[in-house]
Write a protein that holds these residues in place. Structure first.
Motif, mmCIF file in Angstrom:
data_model
loop_
_atom_site.group_PDB
_atom_site.id
_atom_site.type_symbol
_atom_site.label_atom_id
_atom_site.label_comp_id
_atom_site.label_asym_id
_atom_site.label_seq_id
_atom_site.Cartn_x
_atom_site.Cartn_y
_atom_site.Cartn_z
ATOM 1 N N SER A 117 0.427 5.265 -0.616
ATOM 2 C CA SER A 117 -0.498 6.367 -0.842
ATOM 3 C C SER A 117 0.092 7.337 -1.868
ATOM 4 C CB SER A 117 -0.765 7.100 0.472
ATOM 5 O OG SER A 117 -1.552 8.252 0.233
ATOM 6 N N LYS A 118 -0.765 7.821 -2.735
ATOM 7 C CA LYS A 118 -0.333 8.801 -3.729
ATOM 8 C C LYS A 118 -0.399 10.218 -3.171
ATOM 9 C CE LYS A 118 -1.621 5.960 -7.708
ATOM 10 N NZ LYS A 118 -2.447 5.843 -8.942
ATOM 11 N N LYS A 119 -0.980 10.347 -1.984
ATOM 12 C CA LYS A 119 -1.061 11.668 -1.364
ATOM 13 C C LYS A 119 0.304 12.068 -0.801
ATOM 14 C CE LYS A 119 -5.937 11.362 -0.052
ATOM 15 N NZ LYS A 119 -6.913 11.430 1.075
ATOM 16 N N ILE A 165 0.820 11.404 5.925
ATOM 17 C CA ILE A 165 0.119 12.171 4.905
ATOM 18 C C ILE A 165 -0.114 13.600 5.385
ATOM 19 C CG2 ILE A 165 -1.971 12.313 3.489
ATOM 20 C CD1 ILE A 165 -0.164 9.905 2.910
ATOM 21 N N SER A 204 0.853 -1.199 0.000
ATOM 22 C CA SER A 204 0.000 0.000 0.000
ATOM 23 C C SER A 204 0.885 1.244 0.000
ATOM 24 C CB SER A 204 -0.924 0.011 1.225
ATOM 25 O OG SER A 204 -0.174 -0.002 2.416
#
Length: 625
Positions: free
Chosen positions: A311-313, A474, A309
Motif C-alpha cells: 500500500s502506498k498509504k 494503515i 501488495s
C-alpha cells in the motif's frame, strides 16, 4: 521427491546422506513456495533447515525436547513433525501457528514468541526431569541476537548448577569466524569430548583429589594451564569460564558435522553449548542479500522477492517516523531508544539523521526502559519505541525506574491492539491494563494520523511519564475536520446529540463513526466522543454525557480487565446515575492468529457486531424504563 516421503517424524532417520542433502533443498523450495502465498517468517527458517534436520535425526523426539527461542524459525521442525500438509493455512485463523504451540503438536513442548526465553525454559525443564528421575534430553535453541537479552545470561549463570546433560544450541547467523580458527576448534573439541579424553579427565581428577595436601593444588595448576591455552585457541571461553562446555563453531549447513557435534554434546555431563554458524535466507538469493526484508514478509513474487501488495498509504509507524524526526530537528534534547527494532518501529531515518542521539540496545526491553530513565535524569527527552507486546517485558522498570521518580520518558507504543497473524504472543492488548495501574503514568491514543502527530508533540512537551499507543497498519485519515488542541486528560466531542453516546478511543473512534451512521439510519440520536486519554479519563465529559443519554457505549481495542470501560462503568455506578453502560472491549483471554478484520468480527468489536449489542441493550433499557 524426498519430501513426499516425510509423513511422520521418524521418516527422516531412514534417509542416507545424499537424500538428506536433497531433502534440505526441497524443504527450502517448499518454504519459499508456501510463504510466498501465505506470508510468514522466511529468512530465519531458510537458515536453520540443516540444523533442524540434524536435531530430528540425532535426538529421540518427542521423548527428547526441543525448545525454540522466539520460535518463528520452527517451520522446518513443523514439516518434519508431521505438519507439512497444513502449511497452506499457515498463520491463518484456525490454521497452524507461525510459532511453536503445545496445543498444536506434542513435538512443540513450550510456547514461545518472545526472545531470550529458551535457555530458562529448558533449564527449568531439565531440573524438573532430574527431580522426577526421568531420562530424556533437552535442547534449547537460541539465536545470537537473543543473547543480547539479559534473561539469557541469567539462565547461563544458573546453567552451571545442573550436573546432568543439558544442551544449548547457539544459532549464530551473523558472526564471522575465519576458517583456520574454526578448523582448530573443531579439532580441539573432538578431542575434548572423546570418550577417552572425558574418562581420562575424570580419572585424573578423582585420583588427584585423593592425594592429601597436594592433590587440589595440582588440579588447580592443571586447570590454569589448560585455560591459558584455551584463551588463545578457543573462542568459547566466556562459556567455559562459566562452567559450560563449549563445542564449535560448527558449519550449520553441514549435516554430517552437525550430527557429529550433537553426538559429542550428548556425552557431556552438565550444560553444553553447541555453537552453530548459519546463514539467514540460505538458498534464496533475495533473502540472502536482504535478510532483514524477509524476516517477516507478506505474500511475494518468488522470481524477485518483491511483495505482491504494498500500500502506498502511510502506516501509523510511517507517521510516527516522519514526525519524530521533525520534532527532534527542533528539539536537540530528544533521543530515541529501540530494542533491536529500528526498522519495525520507524527509526531508520532518525538513526541516519541523529546517530549520536539514537540507541539500539538489542533485545533488552528492561535495559531500554531503565536506560531511558537515566537519560531523562540527565536532562534529555528519551522516546522509547517498542511494540506493545514487547513493552510488557519492561513492566517493573516502568514502575520502579520511570514512574516512581516521575521522569519524563515518552513511550511510543507501536502495534497496540490486534496485530493478526503472529497470534497470542504478539497481540498488543494488555498495555492499557498494565500501564493505567501505575501512578504518574499518562496514556493516550490518537484517533487518526493527524492526531498521532499532535499526541507526539503533547508527549514531548509533557512533564512526566507519558505513553502514546497506536495500532499496526494503515493510518486512519478521516475525521480530520475534528482537530481540537490536545489538553491533559480531556476528550473531544465529535457529534453531540442525545439518547446513545459512543465513548471511543484510538482505533475504535473510526468504528464508532461507522456505527453512528448505522444507528442514525435506524432513527437513533447518537453522540460520539473521542476519549483521547486512557489515563486520566475525562470524567467531566462522562458527567456531561450522563445528563442526556440513556446509554453510554465505551469502545476500546484492549482487554476488558483494567479497561477504560470498566472504570467508567464503576464511576457511573458510584454516581448513582440512571445512564446504562455497555462496555465494548476484547475478552479476558489470549487472541489467536488470524487476519485482523476477521479477528475483530470473531471478538465482536467490529461495527456490525457492536450494532447488534447496542440495539439489544437499548431495547432492554426501553422495556425496563
Amino acid at each position: 521427491m524426498i519430501l513426499e516421503r516425510i509423513e511422520k517424524p521418524s521418516d527422516i532417520k531412514k534417509l542416507n546422506k545424499k537424500e538428506l542433502n536433497i531433502l534440505a533443498r526441497e524443504i527450502r523450495d517448499f518454504l519459499i513456495e508456501k510463504i510466498s502465498v501465505t506470508g510468514g517468517h522466511l529468512a530465519g527458517n531458510l537458515g536453520v533447515v540443516e540444523l533442524t534436520m540434524a536435531m530430528h535425526i540425532a535426538f529421540d523426539l518427542p521423548k527428547d525436547k526441543i525448545i525454540w527461542d522466539v520460535g518463528h524459525q520452527s517451520y522446518t521442525h513443523k514439516i518434519l513433525s508431521g505438519r507439512k500438509n497444513a502449511f497452506d493455512n499457515l498463520r491463518k485463523f484456525g490454521g497452524i501457528s507461525g510459532f511453536p504451540k503445545t496445543s498444536e503438536s506434542k513435538f512443540d513442548v513450550f510456547n514461545t514468541g518472545h526472545s531470550s526465553t529458551s535457555l530458562s525454559a529448558g533449564l527449568g525443564m531439565a531440573f524438573g526431569r532430574d527431580i522426577k528421575g526421568e531420562n530424556y534430553r533437552i535442547i534449547s535453541v537460541i539465536g545470537d541476537g537473543a543473547l543480547t537479552g539479559g534473561m539469557a545470561y541469567e539462565a547461563l549463570n544458573n546453567a552451571v548448577q545442573i550436573k546432568t546433560n543439558f544442551i544449548m544450541v547457539l544459532n549464530d547467523n551473523d558472526m564471522s569466524i575465519s576458517k583456520n580458527v574454526g578448523g582448530m576448534n573443531e579439532y580441539l573439541n573432538s578431542i575434548r569430548t572423546a570418550d577417552g579424553y572425558t574418562n581420562l579427565k575424570k580419572m585424573v581428577n578423582n585420583s588427584l583429589e585423593r592425594l592429601p595436601y597436594i592433590g587440589k593444588p595440582i588440579i588447580k595448576s592443571i586447570k590454569q594451564t589448560k585455560n591459558g591455552i584455551k584463551q588463545i585457541l578457543i573462542p568459547g571461553m566466556l562459556f567455559e569460564n562459566m562452567g559450560i562446555t563449549y563445542l564449535g563453531p560448527v558449519d550449520g549447513h553441514n549435516i554430517t558435522a552437525l550430527l557429529r557435534v550433537f553426538e559429542e554434546a550428548k556425552k557431556v555431563e552438565g550444560s553444553v553449548l553447541v555453537h552453530v554458524l548459519t546463514k539467514k535466507g540460505k538458498g534464496y538469493t533475495p533473502a540472502e542479500k536482504h535478510p532483514e526484508n524477509f524476516h517477516g514478509i507478506g505474500a511475494f513474487d518468488i522470481a524477485n522477492g518483491i511483495p505482491k501488495s504494498v500500500s502506498k498509504k502511510p502506516t501509523y509507524t510511517d507517521v510516527f517516523s516522519k514526525n519524530i524526526v521533525e520534532l527532534a530537528t527542533e528539539n536537540k534534547n530528544i533521543v530515541a531508544i529501540t530494542a533491536a527494532m529500528p526498522e519495525g518501529c520507524g527509526l531508520l531515518e532518525f538513526k541516519d539523521k541523529f546517530p549520536r542521539r539514537f540507541f539500539d540496545v538489542g533485545i533488552a526491553e528492561q535495559h531500554a526502559v531503565t536506560s531511558a530513565a537515566g537519560l531523562a535524569a540527565a536532562g534529555l527527552t528519551p522516546v522509547v519505541c517498542i511494540y506493545s507486546s514487547f513493552l510488557q517485558r519492561g513492566f517493573d522498570q516502568i514502575v520502579h525506574d520511570v514512574c516512581l521518580q516521575n521522569l519524563h520518558v515518552v513511550f511510543a507504543i507501536d502495534r497496540a491492539g490486534l496485530v493478526g497473524a503472529d497470534g497470542e504472543t504478539h497481540q498488543g492488548i494488555f498495555d492499557v491494563s498494565f500501564l493505567t495501574c501505575i501512578p504518574n503514568m499518562t496514556l493516550l491514543a490518537p484517533k487518526n494520523a493527524k492526531e498521532l502527530k499532535s499526541a507526539l508533540k503533547f508527549a514531548i512537551d509533557f512533564d512526566g511519564p507519558v505513553a502514546v499507543r497506536y495500532p499496526r497498519g494503515i493510518a486512519y485519515d478521516s475525521l480530520n475536520e475534528f482537530e481540537s488542541k490536545i489538553e491533559f486528560g480531556k476528550g473531544e466531542m465529535l457529534f453531540e446529540e442525545s439518547d446513545i453516546a459512543l465513548f471511543a478511543i484510538g482505533s475504535m473512534v473510526s468504528t464508532a463513526k461507522n456505527l453512528r451512521e448505522k444507528l442514525k439510519s435506524r432513527g437513533f440520536n447518537v453522540s460520539v466522543a473521542n476519549a483521547r486519554f486512557f489515563k486520566p479519563i475525562d470524567f467531566e465529559l462522562v458527567d456531561k454525557l450522563c445528563k442526556n443519554h440513556k446509554l453510554i457505549v465505551t469502545m476500546e481495542e484492549s482487554v476488558i480487565n483494567g479497561s477504560m470501560g470498566e472504570k467508567i462503568k464503576a464511576y457511573i455506578k458510584d454516581k448513582d446515575c440512571n445512564t446504562d453502560v455497555l462496555n465494548i472491549a476484547l475478552p479476558d483471554g489470549y487472541v489467536e492468529h488470524g487476519d485482523v478484520s476477521l479477528l475483530r468480527k470473531k471478538l465482536e468489536i467490529d461495527s456490525d457486531s457492536v450494532l447488534k449489542k447496542v440495539l439489544d441493550r437499548y431495547e432492554k433499557i426501553k422495556d425496563e424504563g
